[in-house]
Write an enzyme that holds these catalytic residues in place. Structure first.
Site, PDB file in Angstrom:
ATOM      1  N   TYR A 107      39.446  40.279  32.510  1.00 40.22           N
ATOM      2  CA  TYR A 107      39.602  38.915  32.983  1.00 40.22           C
ATOM      3  C   TYR A 107      39.303  38.911  34.469  1.00 40.22           C
ATOM      4  O   TYR A 107      39.286  39.952  35.113  1.00 40.22           O
ATOM      5  CB  TYR A 107      41.007  38.395  32.669  1.00 40.22           C
ATOM      6  CG  TYR A 107      40.992  36.979  32.138  1.00 40.22           C
ATOM      7  CD1 TYR A 107      40.154  36.639  31.077  1.00 40.22           C
ATOM      8  CD2 TYR A 107      41.784  35.993  32.685  1.00 40.22           C
ATOM      9  CE1 TYR A 107      40.128  35.353  30.590  1.00 40.22           C
ATOM     10  CE2 TYR A 107      41.773  34.709  32.199  1.00 40.22           C
ATOM     11  CZ  TYR A 107      40.928  34.379  31.148  1.00 40.22           C
ATOM     12  OH  TYR A 107      40.894  33.098  30.667  1.00 40.22           O
ATOM     13  N   TRP A 109      40.870  37.771  37.182  1.00 38.63           N
ATOM     14  CA  TRP A 109      41.907  37.545  38.177  1.00 38.63           C
ATOM     15  C   TRP A 109      42.462  38.833  38.782  1.00 38.63           C
ATOM     16  O   TRP A 109      43.503  38.803  39.438  1.00 38.63           O
ATOM     17  CB  TRP A 109      43.048  36.755  37.550  1.00 38.63           C
ATOM     18  CG  TRP A 109      42.671  35.364  37.174  1.00 38.63           C
ATOM     19  CD1 TRP A 109      42.446  34.884  35.917  1.00 38.63           C
ATOM     20  CD2 TRP A 109      42.459  34.257  38.057  1.00 38.63           C
ATOM     21  NE1 TRP A 109      42.111  33.553  35.953  1.00 38.63           N
ATOM     22  CE2 TRP A 109      42.116  33.134  37.262  1.00 38.63           C
ATOM     23  CE3 TRP A 109      42.524  34.095  39.445  1.00 38.63           C
ATOM     24  CZ2 TRP A 109      41.843  31.883  37.806  1.00 38.63           C
ATOM     25  CZ3 TRP A 109      42.257  32.848  39.982  1.00 38.63           C
ATOM     26  CH2 TRP A 109      41.926  31.762  39.171  1.00 38.63           C
TER      27      TRP A 109
END
Length: 764
Positions: A107, A109
């Protein structure tokens, strides 16, 4: 020594004061995020992964399916031992099962830095290793990311810089915010954000006379300072409310016929839907159609309020915003599409501060102008394998190899995954129905994780490789809608034996025979110089000052020029331009989507009742939204996150009437339960939530009560949420809404030990 650094929640200065790291926001940030104060605890917290750790059963007996993941102790081993074993396992899976048997999970982030970006690093490595099954779309916007290209244009172009905060402050008369524009969400940006302007822009608009209308079951979803009108519909009924508003515009002749004729396609199909019956009465084509009264029966907002609001929308410059939360639900495509249709009827799409804006307020990089030159980023390598899944369908894939599913007009087949490699991200935070995810992960041969801390994902892995945090390495912090580029300098040395993701992949690449291709002969510092050169050349080519990397690094930050605030592609549409949709126009209806034959996503916006409404057993809606005290699950142990808990437990908000009916007092421990699972939380009794609704934010680290009791004692709502796709069109995440019962917890609640490492022993 003070150094500059960038995080997803802001740019900051860091310095050591004795044994404590002190973090202060960038001096030019008018509204810094309190989440920055989670950062100091990231450096030396006991939850850090110190050395490579391997699940005992995998190390002693080899790869294979196992239901012991998440239950068994770990063995600490040396880097060379574990990388040798892991390289051999990658070879075995590729040789015996092919590259599609490897799933690369990640992901975006993990870091605001553009080189040490976990998603870029793992995709680069796995692509060079021969390919892998990858994911598309995101948990945050999966339904909209598929729908918007069909009906309006490229997702990135639509969501960034079309309607800006400056435009709203200067031009907008009414902001109709479905799902709100909560400041806790707009504090966050993928590449960091040096200036948080959302609060001041809303205040400036309000002072000029802008009326804000909040449509949400949660009053705090718009700042109280702008005195919003609060409409609290039944959760999941926003599309019905929008249709009722559209019907009023139609029958009162408040719609813009010229815009619909000149710039839209599919209007007649939607118009017919508005005036036709809904099947609730014996006459399928009752004369009123889907009017405000029809909408009121569904959403709970009085019909007169719906009609009054429709007239207000048509009386001035109006922008209709749709928060990402609305499409993180069953049929999540529909409120996005219906909001676009409603905005098209008003005829203001492409006007400054008017029309339609998806996601404004959901992220800090929405509603801003882009930089005039590209920021430094690591280019993604093409994957030689075409196998993919929509990201939220990972448990389906692992549980049903060879199974078929529909997605965006195609019939696809799930691959047979033997090895899952995760680097960046925490699926035990962002995935739904965690008991089901545990069963799914038990089926693979090997589960590898790069992690800096012992999250539930790390605890369920076979191989855990300790990764540095962003604070322990050099990088460049940058985002395409923030002018400030930051030289991210290390705040601390790597924790224990942690290594950065690039170094780990480089070692594996050496064992697999492609180290030179992977590193291209560059050190991490040389990669930063290489990435900066693209930005430096672009500045020089456009006649702007173009500092060298050495000058940039010495200065600590550089401010890039920004582009015009010109409304982008939607403003061009009004001047005769064409969109990239099937007709080149705004698709109020879509023949392409209609041709797919999906009854859960027809060829125009529609109200589709939920399949999991409140019932006698589960009478309350649960809203599972983003937390205010952290980014997703990151740094859950940090000071700001911890301060938002009660005795270490996440807080659930409940209306006073619902609390009284259950004998629940403020601060008491409660149990939320449905057919999928249960969790404990601390109750906060408040009238800032609609009756019949409870709210529990995501991000509390999943902490089962015991090996034989999966109840999460910490308060992770994803033990309750449903793991189903938004529709066959997008297969997006539906984690925003589900139904539950809430009851007072009887007895002494178990202690929360979410942030302690698992059982670990040294290798013999």
């Amino acid at each position: 020594m003070t150094v500059s650094h960038s995080a997803h929640w802001g740019v900051f200065r860091a310095e050591w004061e004795g044994e404590r790291l002190r973090v202060t926001p960038h001096p030019d940030d008018p509204d810094p995020s309190p989440v920055l104060q989670n950062v100091p605890d990231a450096v030396r917290h006991p939850a850090r992964v110190a050395r490579p750790a391997v699940r005992r059963g995998w190390w002693e007996h080899g790869p294979g399916p196992s239901d012991r993941r998440g239950h068994e102790e770990f063995i600490e081993v040396g880097w060379d031992e574990v990388l040798d074993r892991l390289a051999g396992e990658l070879r075995r899976v590729h040789t015996d099962h092919g590259p599609t048997a490897v799933y690369g999970g990640s992901y975006g982030w993990a870091s605001a830095g553009r080189f040490h970006h976990a998603q870029s690093q793992i995709h680069r490595f796995l692509s060079m290793a021969g390919g892998y099954t990858q994911s598309v779309n995101t948990y945050s916007g999966g339904a909209a990311e598929v729908l918007i290209p069909h009906v309006l244009g490229p997702f990135d172009a639509v969501t960034r810089s079309v309607v800006t905060w400056d435009q709203i402050a200067a031009h907008t008369d009414t902001v109709l915010a479905f799902g709100g524009m909560a400041l806790k969400n707009s504090q966050i940006a993928p590449g960091g954000m040096s200036r948080h302007v959302e609060r001041s822009a809303m205040a400036a608009a309000s002072a000029r006379g802008t009326r804000f209308v909040l449509v949400s079951p949660l009053r705090p979803d718009l700042p109280a300072a702008v005195s919003p009108q609060w409409l609290a519909p039944e959760p999941g009924t926003d599309a019905a409310l929008m249709i009722g508003l559209a019907h009023t515009l139609l029958v009162e002749d408040l719609h813009d016929r010229d815009f619909l004729r000149d710039h839209c396609d599919g209007w007649e199909a939607f118009r017919e839907y508005l005036v036709s019956g809904d099947g609730r009465s014996g006459d399928h084509r009752r004369s009123r159609g889907r009017d405000a009264d029809w909408a009121a029966e569904i959403c709970g907002i009085p019909a007169d309020e719906i009609r009054s609001l429709a007239r207000r929308l048509a009386a001035g410059r109006t922008v209709i915003t749709v928060a990402q939360s609305l499409q993180r639900a069953e049929h999540g495509e529909q409120p996005v599409w219906a909001a676009l249709a409603l905005a098209a009827m008003l005829g203001q799409i492409g006007l400054p501060g008017g029309g339609f804006c998806y996601g404004l307020g959901s992220l800090a990089h929405y509603g801003r102008v882009r930089t005039a030159v590209p920021v430094p980023t690591l280019a993604r390598r093409p994957n030689p394998v075409r196998s993919f899944i929509p990201v939220a369908r990972v448990a389906d894939m692992l549980l049903d190899p060879g199974g078929s599913y529909a997605y965006n007009g195609s019939d696809l087949t799930y691959p047979d995954i033997r090895l899952v490699y995760w680097c960046g991200g925490n699926p035990f935070h962002h995935h739904q129905d965690l008991s089901r995810l545990r069963r799914a992960l038990a089926r693979v041969d090997t589960f590898v994780v790069h992690e800096s801390v012992w999250t539930a994902t790390a605890r369920h892995a076979d191989v855990v490789l300790p990764a540095t945090t962003t604070l322990e390495r050099e990088d460049i912090g940058a985002g395409g809608t923030d002018a400030l580029v930051v030289a991210m300098k290390p705040v601390a040395p790597p924790y224990e034996s942690a290594r950065d993701d690039h170094a780990i992949f480089a070692e594996l690449a050496a064992r697999l025979g492609f180290a030179e291709r992977f590193t291209e002969g560059r050190t991490p510092r040389e990669w930063l110089v290489h990435l900066w050169e693209r930005t430096e050349k672009a500045l020089a080519n456009k006649g702007f000052p173009a500092p060298t990397f050495e000058e940039f690094w010495a200065a600590g930050e550089v401010t890039l020029p920004t582009g015009p605030d010109d409304g982008g592609m939607l403003a061009t549409l009004r001047d005769g331009g064409r969109l990239t949709t099937e007709s080149g126009r705004v698709q109020i209806g879509s023949a392409v989507i209609a041709s797919f034959g999906y009854d859960d996503c027809p060829g125009h916006p529609a109200w589709i009742p939920p399949s999991d409404p409140p019932s006698a057993r589960h009478p309350l809606w649960l809203v599972s939204n983003q937390p205010a005290t952290r980014l997703h699950s990151q740094l859950d142990f940090g000071a700001t996150s911890a301060a938002g808990k009660v005795d270490g437990r996440e807080v659930m908000r409940i209306h006073p009437a619902d609390a009284a009916a259950r004998g629940i007092e403020d601060g008491a421990v409660v149990r939320l339960v449905n057919d999928r699972g249960a969790c404990l939380a601390a109750a906060r009794v408040t009238d800032e939530i609609r009756g019949g609704v409870v709210q529990l934010p995501t991000g509390a680290w999943y902490t089962p009560a015991a090996d034989d009791d999966p109840t999460c004692v910490h308060g992770n709502p994803n033990v309750l949420t449903r793991d189903v796709g938004s529709s066959r069109l997008a297969q997006g995440c539906t984690g925003q809404l589900t139904t539950v019962q809430v009851e007072a917890y009887v007895g002494v609640p178990p202690a929360v030990q979410a942030h302690r490492p698992p059982r670990i022993r040294q290798a013999e």
